[in-house]
Design a protein around this motif. Sequence first.
Motif, mmCIF file in Angstrom:
data_model
loop_
_atom_site.group_PDB
_atom_site.id
_atom_site.type_symbol
_atom_site.label_atom_id
_atom_site.label_comp_id
_atom_site.label_asym_id
_atom_site.label_seq_id
_atom_site.Cartn_x
_atom_site.Cartn_y
_atom_site.Cartn_z
ATOM 1 N N ASN A 64 0.824 -1.210 0.000
ATOM 2 C CA ASN A 64 0.000 0.000 0.000
ATOM 3 C C ASN A 64 0.857 1.258 0.000
ATOM 4 O OD1 ASN A 64 -2.466 -1.290 -0.112
ATOM 5 N ND2 ASN A 64 -2.753 -1.315 2.103
ATOM 6 N N ASN A 65 1.920 1.241 0.781
ATOM 7 C CA ASN A 65 2.832 2.387 0.790
ATOM 8 C C ASN A 65 3.454 2.595 -0.591
ATOM 9 O OD1 ASN A 65 2.325 2.980 3.462
ATOM 10 N ND2 ASN A 65 4.108 1.855 4.246
ATOM 11 N N THR A 66 3.821 1.487 -1.227
ATOM 12 C CA THR A 66 4.386 1.582 -2.575
ATOM 13 C C THR A 66 3.345 2.117 -3.552
ATOM 14 O OG1 THR A 66 5.882 -0.268 -2.132
ATOM 15 C CG2 THR A 66 5.475 0.274 -4.442
ATOM 16 N N ASP A 67 2.119 1.594 -3.460
ATOM 17 C CA ASP A 67 1.048 2.067 -4.341
ATOM 18 C C ASP A 67 0.771 3.554 -4.106
ATOM 19 O OD1 ASP A 67 0.826 -0.492 -5.338
ATOM 20 O OD2 ASP A 67 -1.027 -0.975 -4.250
ATOM 21 N N LEU A 68 0.727 3.933 -2.826
ATOM 22 C CA LEU A 68 0.475 5.332 -2.497
ATOM 23 C C LEU A 68 1.617 6.215 -2.991
ATOM 24 C CD1 LEU A 68 -1.392 7.345 -1.141
ATOM 25 C CD2 LEU A 68 -0.207 6.889 1.012
ATOM 26 N N PHE A 69 2.851 5.756 -2.800
ATOM 27 C CA PHE A 69 4.002 6.523 -3.286
ATOM 28 C C PHE A 69 3.924 6.695 -4.801
ATOM 29 C CE2 PHE A 69 8.239 6.494 -5.183
ATOM 30 C CZ PHE A 69 8.752 7.668 -4.658
ATOM 31 N N GLU A 70 3.597 5.635 -5.508
ATOM 32 C CA GLU A 70 3.494 5.714 -6.971
ATOM 33 C C GLU A 70 2.362 6.650 -7.393
ATOM 34 O OE1 GLU A 70 5.478 4.620 -9.438
ATOM 35 O OE2 GLU A 70 6.817 4.020 -7.812
ATOM 36 N N ALA A 71 1.238 6.576 -6.673
ATOM 37 C CA ALA A 71 0.113 7.468 -6.987
ATOM 38 C C ALA A 71 0.507 8.923 -6.736
ATOM 39 C CB ALA A 71 -1.116 7.104 -6.161
ATOM 40 N N GLU A 72 1.194 9.180 -5.627
ATOM 41 C CA GLU A 72 1.636 10.546 -5.337
ATOM 42 C C GLU A 72 2.652 11.022 -6.369
ATOM 43 O OE1 GLU A 72 3.083 10.412 -1.310
ATOM 44 O OE2 GLU A 72 1.102 10.831 -0.472
ATOM 45 N N ARG A 73 3.562 10.139 -6.738
ATOM 46 C CA ARG A 73 4.572 10.507 -7.732
ATOM 47 C C ARG A 73 3.908 10.823 -9.072
ATOM 48 N NH1 ARG A 73 7.288 8.679 -11.751
ATOM 49 N NH2 ARG A 73 6.462 6.584 -11.724
#
Length: 195
Positions: A64-73
């Motif tokens: 989820n953190n990775t998904d959120l980071f990718e979404a934010e990026r």
Amino acid sequence: MLSESINLDQFIQEINRNADAAVSAIRKETDAYVSSELKKAKRKARREISTSQFSALDKLNERNNTDLFEAERAETVRLIQRRQEITDEVFAESAERIRRFTATEDYRKLLLALANELAAVLGTDSVFYIRPADKDYTNDLLPYCSKVLTDDSIQLGGIKAVSEQKGLAADHTLDGRLQQQRQLFCEKSGLSVTL
């Protein structure tokens, strides 16, 4: 000259008002997007987690953190692109307004005022450079300098001047002034991107 300064101030204020409105819309859109993505991630986590599977929870949190980071990026990249588009739109419109201004008698008055300022600083032995479209003003400018030449790098108007004798140069072009305003706009418009 004062009225031109007032007009320029009003013009810059209008640019800033338009930019502020665009920034507000982008911020709202970003907040909604981030909130939506967080809700999706939490729902996904609740479905996949059982109370006894701590290692699965750790993996899910990491995913989820990775998904959120990718979404934010991805959102940051989109916002940076949109910020550039807004800036380009604002300054394309500004350049067009300047082009219309250069077709007026007020532009001729501006050129003469600039020539007077340049002559006062650099002397009448300096060389003036103007855009090719302004070559009809050569005779008007000659009392302020020794020679008037055209310079293809000047697109919007104004005057560049060089005094070999004093070792000085000055740029009083509309191109240069618009570029300075673009830099100020980028610094002060509030169109920064942070998540």
